[in-house]
Design a protein around this motif. Structure first.
Motif, PDB file in Angstrom:
ATOM      1  N   TYR A 121      -7.815   6.670  -7.223  1.00  0.00           N
ATOM      2  CA  TYR A 121      -7.987   6.533  -5.775  1.00  0.00           C
ATOM      3  C   TYR A 121      -9.462   6.406  -5.453  1.00  0.00           C
ATOM      4  O   TYR A 121     -10.308   7.045  -6.077  1.00  0.00           O
ATOM      5  CB  TYR A 121      -7.375   7.736  -5.072  1.00  0.00           C
ATOM      6  CG  TYR A 121      -5.866   7.726  -5.149  1.00  0.00           C
ATOM      7  CD1 TYR A 121      -5.120   6.983  -4.233  1.00  0.00           C
ATOM      8  CD2 TYR A 121      -5.198   8.393  -6.163  1.00  0.00           C
ATOM      9  CE1 TYR A 121      -3.735   6.943  -4.314  1.00  0.00           C
ATOM     10  CE2 TYR A 121      -3.806   8.355  -6.254  1.00  0.00           C
ATOM     11  CZ  TYR A 121      -3.087   7.623  -5.326  1.00  0.00           C
ATOM     12  OH  TYR A 121      -1.740   7.559  -5.401  1.00  0.00           O
TER      13      TYR A 121
ATOM     14  N   ASP B 176      -7.174  -1.031   6.882  1.00  0.00           N
ATOM     15  CA  ASP B 176      -7.645  -0.825   5.518  1.00  0.00           C
ATOM     16  C   ASP B 176      -9.145  -0.501   5.520  1.00  0.00           C
ATOM     17  O   ASP B 176      -9.948  -1.301   5.976  1.00  0.00           O
ATOM     18  CB  ASP B 176      -7.366  -2.116   4.728  1.00  0.00           C
ATOM     19  CG  ASP B 176      -7.720  -1.989   3.253  1.00  0.00           C
ATOM     20  OD1 ASP B 176      -8.377  -1.006   2.884  1.00  0.00           O
ATOM     21  OD2 ASP B 176      -7.333  -2.879   2.488  1.00  0.00           O
ATOM     22  N   ALA B 177      -9.467   0.685   5.018  1.00  0.00           N
ATOM     23  CA  ALA B 177     -10.851   1.105   4.785  1.00  0.00           C
ATOM     24  C   ALA B 177     -11.769   1.035   6.008  1.00  0.00           C
ATOM     25  O   ALA B 177     -12.767   0.327   6.007  1.00  0.00           O
ATOM     26  CB  ALA B 177     -11.459   0.288   3.640  1.00  0.00           C
TER      27      ALA B 177
ATOM     28  N   PHE C  46       0.865  -1.185   0.000  1.00  0.00           N
ATOM     29  CA  PHE C  46       0.000   0.000   0.000  1.00  0.00           C
ATOM     30  C   PHE C  46       0.896   1.228   0.000  1.00  0.00           C
ATOM     31  O   PHE C  46       2.105   1.124   0.243  1.00  0.00           O
ATOM     32  CB  PHE C  46      -0.919   0.001   1.233  1.00  0.00           C
ATOM     33  CG  PHE C  46      -0.174  -0.012   2.546  1.00  0.00           C
ATOM     34  CD1 PHE C  46       0.287  -1.201   3.081  1.00  0.00           C
ATOM     35  CD2 PHE C  46       0.087   1.174   3.226  1.00  0.00           C
ATOM     36  CE1 PHE C  46       1.005  -1.215   4.284  1.00  0.00           C
ATOM     37  CE2 PHE C  46       0.790   1.166   4.428  1.00  0.00           C
ATOM     38  CZ  PHE C  46       1.247  -0.039   4.956  1.00  0.00           C
TER      39      PHE C  46
ATOM     40  N   LYS D  47      -7.035   5.393  -0.450  1.00  0.00           N
ATOM     41  CA  LYS D  47      -6.729   4.038  -0.899  1.00  0.00           C
ATOM     42  C   LYS D  47      -6.614   3.977  -2.423  1.00  0.00           C
ATOM     43  O   LYS D  47      -7.517   4.403  -3.138  1.00  0.00           O
ATOM     44  CB  LYS D  47      -7.844   3.091  -0.438  1.00  0.00           C
ATOM     45  CG  LYS D  47      -7.534   1.640  -0.681  1.00  0.00           C
ATOM     46  CD  LYS D  47      -8.667   0.778  -0.147  1.00  0.00           C
ATOM     47  CE  LYS D  47      -8.424  -0.687  -0.460  1.00  0.00           C
ATOM     48  NZ  LYS D  47      -9.490  -1.517   0.102  1.00  0.00           N
TER      49      LYS D  47
ATOM     50  N   TYR E 206     -10.094   5.110   2.891  1.00  0.00           N
ATOM     51  CA  TYR E 206      -8.791   5.525   3.394  1.00  0.00           C
ATOM     52  C   TYR E 206      -8.061   4.349   4.023  1.00  0.00           C
ATOM     53  O   TYR E 206      -8.670   3.371   4.451  1.00  0.00           O
ATOM     54  CB  TYR E 206      -8.957   6.609   4.462  1.00  0.00           C
ATOM     55  CG  TYR E 206      -9.358   7.945   3.899  1.00  0.00           C
ATOM     56  CD1 TYR E 206      -8.386   8.877   3.543  1.00  0.00           C
ATOM     57  CD2 TYR E 206     -10.700   8.272   3.722  1.00  0.00           C
ATOM     58  CE1 TYR E 206      -8.743  10.115   3.027  1.00  0.00           C
ATOM     59  CE2 TYR E 206     -11.067   9.500   3.195  1.00  0.00           C
ATOM     60  CZ  TYR E 206     -10.086  10.423   2.855  1.00  0.00           C
ATOM     61  OH  TYR E 206     -10.433  11.635   2.337  1.00  0.00           O
ATOM     62  N   LEU E 207      -6.743   4.499   4.085  1.00  0.00           N
ATOM     63  CA  LEU E 207      -5.946   3.587   4.890  1.00  0.00           C
ATOM     64  C   LEU E 207      -5.473   4.389   6.088  1.00  0.00           C
ATOM     65  O   LEU E 207      -5.034   5.523   5.944  1.00  0.00           O
ATOM     66  CB  LEU E 207      -4.718   3.085   4.123  1.00  0.00           C
ATOM     67  CG  LEU E 207      -4.952   2.388   2.790  1.00  0.00           C
ATOM     68  CD1 LEU E 207      -3.614   1.954   2.202  1.00  0.00           C
ATOM     69  CD2 LEU E 207      -5.842   1.177   2.982  1.00  0.00           C
TER      70      LEU E 207
END
Lengths: 581, 68
Positions: free
Chosen positions: A511, A537-538, A308, A505, A515-516
């Motif tokens: 994108y 993650d997310a 990532f 992300k 979000y990360l």
């Protein structure tokens, strides 16, 4: 008359002697035939016959070998092989007997017993019945593989004809899903399929031995003749993992994922001075002891395999690189007005005005980080990132291990150079990110990482001077202060240094709206012993900032880990201390 | 000759008995390892510490550090 009579009697005697010789000759012939046959059997045909006989009572038996255990650094078993029995049936067993016995033998296979077997083995009755049916024509049918020895003994005690045992081993993972991704698992033939089981399959695997035995009429072994090959058990594998930390990390990560309704997450704990990996955990996980019906994606060890964009967690390295190369000085001030590079905006989420270097990291200003990055020649900047292991595999050799990516400096645009400073356009695994932080934690020495226990790191390389590393570490201690981005990463009793990251992300071709949430930190900051990297993650429950999602997970794991490792607190002022001399 | 054959058989029986015993012990050893690990499972220990024994983790302020 008389003479005639005598003559005729004489002739009669002659006739008898001829017959006698004939009979004698026949007997002699028969004897010769017998002798010839005996000679033929004894001398010329003996090998063939002996072989035939042996094939009936001598057989080669496999001696199964133990697969090596996988142990944590304190010798706690994480993967243990236990003996189990595989039950199989020869449905034609009774046919091989004489007709009278065969009838009696067949009556032993009763409906009641089949029900009992089905009961003991928890199999459907129909399945057991079909195993005993001769309609398939098979002489070897598995009843059930890998049965608990006690259950198998119960089945054997029923005395069903044609049922036999094979000794096998089954792999147990006592820690279950806590170590699932790391260890992987083996298939039914005891071959590693994923993770460490696959990676170290060759050394874990035992070598099956074999021996020749004599069997009696009931196929029982009555004598060992010779051992052909003795069984060699596989070697045990000692990991650098600490099972208690692994559990703690797993528990907190899982709780965090549930709380923030995240898609996935991963966490790595490193020993700062050796690069030994103390824990690697991921979400979602699976139970390696019951894998039926799980999707392959669940098996993924994200912390090592998935990459990532790490976002702002790279900013300390940009500052370190610029300080090290003398492109900025420690006292410099940066104005953080949004600015454009060839028409593309570099922006901050908030207005920070003019910031000093410490505040650039504390507030995580993209604008200031970009300005610092642009002050460096691309080649120097690239070399520094490259030396930290970006775009290079972390080298633990895990199956499917990620290398990540770092574009070559000669293809960089100015905008790209700026975005690299806040962690876009460069991707890496959680493990690679944690590894890069060893350079800040161990006063400028970058460590290699290892899943196997080792005392020192033979591949340690210096990438920063001691002063620069310490300077940057002091700066990122400010991140966990009340007005920093990650106040919730603090651990009472210890000084903590770390950096947050909140990243859009990346998805195919752009994108997404997800979000990360990332946090990497170390403690005790005065002399770091542990590094923890968390990536969520997310998260879907509203909050997505690294300082709000990842940082609290970090704090819980770090607090527990420091306590479990017995590391002395370095922030004595907020704890009571008793001085004993 | 007969005697040596006889004693070989006796020894073989002994070996087989010993091997069987070894196997049994191995089985129970492995089972005990697994059982021990199940019982010492952190989740279980934690649960019973909290619920059955009413233990709690003291907060940092309540801990007194002793420096030797």
């Amino acid at each position: 008359m008389r003479s005639v009579k005598q003559r005729s009697r004489k002739r009669k005697v002659d006739d008898f002697s001829g017959r006698r010789y004939f009979v004698l000759f026949l007997m002699l012939l028969a004897m010769l035939v017998l002798i010839a046959r005996a000679v033929y059997l004894q001398i010329f045909d003996t090998q063939f016959l002996q072989r035939q006989a042996q094939s009936r009572y001598v057989s080669t038996v496999k001696i199964p070998a133990y697969r090596g255990q996988i142990l944590d650094r304190h010798g706690v078993g994480l993967a243990v092989s236990a003996p189990v029995d595989t039950l199989w049936v020869d449905p034609f067993y009774c046919q091989s007997k004489r007709p009278k016995q065969a009838q009696a033998c067949l009556t032993l296979v009763s409906e009641k017993k089949i029900r009992q077997v089905a009961d003991i083995l928890e199999l459907p009755v129909a399945k057991v019945k079909s195993a005993f049916s001769r309609s398939t024509g098979k002489h070897f049918v598995y009843l059930k593989r890998r049965v608990e020895p006690t259950l198998a003994a119960k089945v054997m005690a029923l005395g069903l004809p044609g049922v036999a045992l094979i000794k096998e081993f089954k792999r147990f993972y006592p820690a279950g899903e806590v170590t699932a991704h790391l260890l992987g698992f083996t298939n039914i033939d005891d071959q590693g399929q994923e993770g460490l089981e696959l990676m170290y399959n060759a050394s874990l695997e035992g070598k099956t031995g074999s021996k020749r035995v004599i069997r009696d009429g009931a196929r029982r072994v009555i004598e060992d003749i010779e051992s052909i090959k003795s069984a060699e058990p596989g070697q045990d594998l000692v990991l650098s993992i600490d099972e208690r930390l692994q559990y703690l990390a797993y528990r907190e990560l899982k709780a965090g994922v549930l709380k923030h309704k995240a898609e996935a997450a991963s966490l790595v704990i490193l020993e700062a001075k050796t690069g030994n990996i103390l824990a690697v955990v991921n979400q979602p996980a699976f139970n390696p002891n019951k894998r039926k019906g799980l999707h392959v994606s669940r098996y993924k060890n994200r912390a090592i395999i998935s990459t990532f964009e790490p976002g702002s967690t790279l900013k300390p390295f940009v500052v370190a690189a610029a300080l090290e190369g003398g492109f900025i000085d420690a006292g410099q001030l940066f104005s953080t007005h949004d600015f454009r590079i060839k028409g593309r905006w570099v922006k901050d989420g908030h207005r920070y005005g003019t910031l000093n270097l410490t505040d650039v990291l504390k507030k995580s200003s993209n604008v200031a980080a970009s300005k610092i990055a642009l002050a460096m020649p691309p080649e120097y900047f690239w070399r520094f990132y490259h030396a930290l292991g970006f775009g290079v595999s972390a080298g633990v050799g895990f199956p499917g291990e990620a290398t990540g990516s770092l574009p070559e400096y000669d293809s960089w645009s100015l905008f790209e150079q700026a975005t690299l400073s806040f962690g876009y356009r460069v991707s890496m695994s959680t493990l690679q990110l944690a590894r890069a932080y060893t350079a800040l934690a161990d006063d400028g020495v970058l460590h290699s990482v290892s899943l196997l226990q080792r005392e020192t790191d033979p591949y340690a390389t210096r990438v920063l001077s001691i002063e620069t590393a310490q300077k940057v570490r002091t700066m990122i201690e400010q991140v966990v202060q009340k007005d920093g981005t990650a106040y919730r990463a603090r651990v009472s009793g210890y000084r903590v240094a770390g950096k947050t990251g909140t990243v859009k992300k990346a998805v195919d071709g752009g994108y997404s709206d997800d979000y990360l949430s990332v946090f990497v930190g170390m403690a005790p900051a005065s002399d770091p012993k542990l590094i923890i990297a968390v990536m969520v993650d997310a998260p879907q429950a509203g909050q997505y900032y690294g300082g709000l999602v990842a940082a609290p997970i970090f704090a819980k794991v770090m607090g527990g880990a420091l306590r479990l490792q017995g590391i002395t607190p370095d922030a004595i002022q907020d704890t009571a201390t008793l001085l004993v001399n | 000759m007969i005697e040596s054959k006889y004693s070989a058989r006796l020894l073989f029986i002994k070996i087989q008995a010993a091997e069987q015993r070894l196997e049994q012990l191995e089985i129970s050893w492995k089972r005990l390892i697994i059982e021990e690990r199940m019982l010492s499972d952190h989740n279980q220990v934690e649960k019973s510490a909290h619920s059955k024994m009413g233990l709690i983790e003291p907060n940092r302020q309540a801990i007194v550090y002793i420096q030797l």
